[in-house]
Structure formats: C-alpha cells, structure tokens
Scaffold this motif. Structure first.
Motif, PDB file in Angstrom:
ATOM      1  N   GLU A  11       0.861  -1.182   0.000  1.00  0.00           N
ATOM      2  CA  GLU A  11       0.000   0.000   0.000  1.00  0.00           C
ATOM      3  C   GLU A  11       0.896   1.231   0.000  1.00  0.00           C
ATOM      4  N   LEU A  12       0.617   2.161  -0.912  1.00  0.00           N
ATOM      5  CA  LEU A  12       1.440   3.366  -1.052  1.00  0.00           C
ATOM      6  C   LEU A  12       0.696   4.587  -0.537  1.00  0.00           C
ATOM      7  N   ASP A  13       1.447   5.530   0.032  1.00  0.00           N
ATOM      8  CA  ASP A  13       0.828   6.802   0.430  1.00  0.00           C
ATOM      9  C   ASP A  13       0.754   7.724  -0.785  1.00  0.00           C
ATOM     10  N   GLU A  14       0.319   8.957  -0.578  1.00  0.00           N
ATOM     11  CA  GLU A  14       0.155   9.892  -1.701  1.00  0.00           C
ATOM     12  C   GLU A  14       1.476  10.211  -2.406  1.00  0.00           C
ATOM     13  N   GLY A  15       2.606  10.044  -1.713  1.00  0.00           N
ATOM     14  CA  GLY A  15       3.920  10.256  -2.317  1.00  0.00           C
ATOM     15  C   GLY A  15       4.510   8.983  -2.913  1.00  0.00           C
ATOM     16  N   ARG A  16       3.709   7.934  -2.984  1.00  0.00           N
ATOM     17  CA  ARG A  16       4.089   6.621  -3.520  1.00  0.00           C
ATOM     18  C   ARG A  16       5.175   5.941  -2.686  1.00  0.00           C
ATOM     19  N   VAL A  17       5.181   6.242  -1.384  1.00  0.00           N
ATOM     20  CA  VAL A  17       6.079   5.602  -0.434  1.00  0.00           C
ATOM     21  C   VAL A  17       5.298   4.484   0.245  1.00  0.00           C
ATOM     22  N   PRO A  18       5.886   3.297   0.363  1.00  0.00           N
ATOM     23  CA  PRO A  18       5.155   2.197   1.005  1.00  0.00           C
ATOM     24  C   PRO A  18       4.737   2.536   2.433  1.00  0.00           C
ATOM     25  N   SER A  19       3.443   2.374   2.719  1.00  0.00           N
ATOM     26  CA  SER A  19       2.941   2.593   4.069  1.00  0.00           C
ATOM     27  C   SER A  19       2.568   1.270   4.736  1.00  0.00           C
ATOM     28  N   SER A  20       2.362   0.239   3.934  1.00  0.00           N
ATOM     29  CA  SER A  20       2.006  -1.070   4.463  1.00  0.00           C
ATOM     30  C   SER A  20       2.451  -2.156   3.483  1.00  0.00           C
ATOM     31  N   ILE A  21       2.985  -3.237   4.034  1.00  0.00           N
ATOM     32  CA  ILE A  21       3.367  -4.404   3.230  1.00  0.00           C
ATOM     33  C   ILE A  21       2.730  -5.627   3.879  1.00  0.00           C
ATOM     34  N   GLU A  22       2.001  -6.387   3.080  1.00  0.00           N
ATOM     35  CA  GLU A  22       1.407  -7.635   3.536  1.00  0.00           C
ATOM     36  C   GLU A  22       1.793  -8.742   2.556  1.00  0.00           C
ATOM     37  N   TRP A  23       1.950  -9.939   3.076  1.00  0.00           N
ATOM     38  CA  TRP A  23       2.268 -11.055   2.191  1.00  0.00           C
ATOM     39  C   TRP A  23       1.523 -12.301   2.652  1.00  0.00           C
ATOM     40  N   LYS A  24       1.269 -13.160   1.696  1.00  0.00           N
ATOM     41  CA  LYS A  24       0.650 -14.451   1.994  1.00  0.00           C
ATOM     42  C   LYS A  24       1.192 -15.477   1.021  1.00  0.00           C
ATOM     43  N   ALA A  25       1.246 -16.707   1.477  1.00  0.00           N
ATOM     44  CA  ALA A  25       1.741 -17.809   0.654  1.00  0.00           C
ATOM     45  C   ALA A  25       0.667 -18.883   0.585  1.00  0.00           C
ATOM     46  N   SER A  26       0.534 -19.470  -0.579  1.00  0.00           N
ATOM     47  CA  SER A  26      -0.515 -20.463  -0.782  1.00  0.00           C
ATOM     48  C   SER A  26      -0.341 -21.683   0.115  1.00  0.00           C
ATOM     49  N   GLU A  27       0.874 -22.013   0.492  1.00  0.00           N
ATOM     50  CA  GLU A  27       1.111 -23.189   1.328  1.00  0.00           C
ATOM     51  C   GLU A  27       1.336 -22.841   2.800  1.00  0.00           C
ATOM     52  N   SER A  28       1.040 -21.602   3.185  1.00  0.00           N
ATOM     53  CA  SER A  28       1.206 -21.175   4.563  1.00  0.00           C
ATOM     54  C   SER A  28       0.050 -21.673   5.419  1.00  0.00           C
ATOM     55  N   THR A  29       0.314 -21.853   6.699  1.00  0.00           N
ATOM     56  CA  THR A  29      -0.748 -22.219   7.632  1.00  0.00           C
ATOM     57  C   THR A  29      -1.423 -20.984   8.218  1.00  0.00           C
ATOM     58  N   ALA A  30      -0.875 -19.798   7.939  1.00  0.00           N
ATOM     59  CA  ALA A  30      -1.469 -18.556   8.446  1.00  0.00           C
ATOM     60  C   ALA A  30      -2.820 -18.324   7.769  1.00  0.00           C
ATOM     61  N   GLU A  31      -3.793 -17.922   8.567  1.00  0.00           N
ATOM     62  CA  GLU A  31      -5.143 -17.724   8.044  1.00  0.00           C
ATOM     63  C   GLU A  31      -5.309 -16.399   7.304  1.00  0.00           C
ATOM     64  N   LYS A  32      -4.499 -15.394   7.684  1.00  0.00           N
ATOM     65  CA  LYS A  32      -4.621 -14.093   7.036  1.00  0.00           C
ATOM     66  C   LYS A  32      -3.241 -13.589   6.632  1.00  0.00           C
ATOM     67  N   ASP A  55      13.550  -3.640  -3.688  1.00  0.00           N
ATOM     68  CA  ASP A  55      13.817  -3.386  -2.274  1.00  0.00           C
ATOM     69  C   ASP A  55      12.794  -2.351  -1.809  1.00  0.00           C
ATOM     70  N   LEU A  56      11.938  -2.725  -0.888  1.00  0.00           N
ATOM     71  CA  LEU A  56      10.943  -1.788  -0.361  1.00  0.00           C
ATOM     72  C   LEU A  56      10.898  -1.869   1.155  1.00  0.00           C
ATOM     73  N   TRP A  57      10.645  -0.739   1.775  1.00  0.00           N
ATOM     74  CA  TRP A  57      10.452  -0.705   3.208  1.00  0.00           C
ATOM     75  C   TRP A  57       9.449   0.383   3.530  1.00  0.00           C
ATOM     76  N   THR A  58       8.740   0.192   4.637  1.00  0.00           N
ATOM     77  CA  THR A  58       7.713   1.148   5.036  1.00  0.00           C
ATOM     78  C   THR A  58       8.331   2.275   5.851  1.00  0.00           C
ATOM     79  N   GLN A  59       7.527   3.294   6.051  1.00  0.00           N
ATOM     80  CA  GLN A  59       7.956   4.436   6.863  1.00  0.00           C
ATOM     81  C   GLN A  59       8.185   4.018   8.313  1.00  0.00           C
TER      82      GLN A  59
END
Length: 119
Positions: A11-32, A55-59
């Motif tokens: 998710e990018l802010d108005e300046g196109r800087v990452p404000s949130s990074i989420e990831w999921k994997a099809s074989e993960s046991t994590a529900e979200k 290479d990306l990092w959030t604020q």
C-alpha cells in the motif's frame, strides 16, 4: 506438477512511499496475510545474466531494524551460497563481512547516542 504462490501487497501513500506491506503464501498455515516492514526480492535473469531486484520498506522501518534486517539477510545469503556451492572460504568471508557490517553499525549508533546525550 505442484504450484505454489507468494503474493506481496504494497500500500502506497500519496507520495508513492510504502505505508504497508502484507504477504501471503498459498502453502502457509497462516489464516490471514502477514505484515512486514520491508522486503528484498532478487530474481536471476538467466538470459541477460542479470539480477533483478525490488527493495521496499515502510515508513515504520527504523534504522536499527534495517541494519539488523541486512545483517540477517547477509548471513542467510551466505548460508544459501554454502548449500549451493560448498565454498566454505567464501562463505566464511561473507559471514565475517556481515558481522563487521553490524558491529560498525552498532559502533556508529553508540557514537551518535553519546553525541545526543552529551555523555
């Protein structure tokens, strides 16, 4: 043939800087989706013989977290190189560099803290 997917949403802010990074994997046991403050992605283009990377990092990523992230990444890259090549001399050099990098970062932080506090 089995197939696995990893999805990274940024998710990018108005300046196109990452404000949130989420990831999921099809074989993960994590529900979200899982939260991350940063990620490094490297792909090898065998045709052009070049590394492609993102290479990306959030604020929210703090400088000390970035140094730790790079230290751990360098160490795991050395482990991967070891599994692929069994070149222990180069692996040792890579790990020694990672340790030196992190030690220098910590030294710089201590100096900066002394300047800030006047002690």
């Amino acid at each position: 043939m089995a197939k696995s997917s990893i999805v990274i949403d940024v998710e990018l802010d108005e300046g196109r800087v990452p404000s949130s990074i989420e990831w999921k994997a099809s074989e993960s046991t994590a529900e979200k989706p899982q939260q991350a403050k940063a990620f490094l992605l490297s792909l090898w283009d065998g045709t052009d013989k070049t590394a492609l990377r993102i290479d990306l990092w959030t604020q929210k990523m703090m400088v000390d977290e970035m140094a730790d992230f790079y230290y751990q990444t360098l160490m795991t890259m050395a482990d991967s190189f070891d599994r692929a090549t069994r070149n222990t001399e180069l692996v040792t050099d890579m790990k020694n560099f990672a340790k030196l990098f992190f030690a220098k970062f910590q030294e710089q932080q201590m100096k900066a803290n002394k300047l800030e506090t006047g002690k």
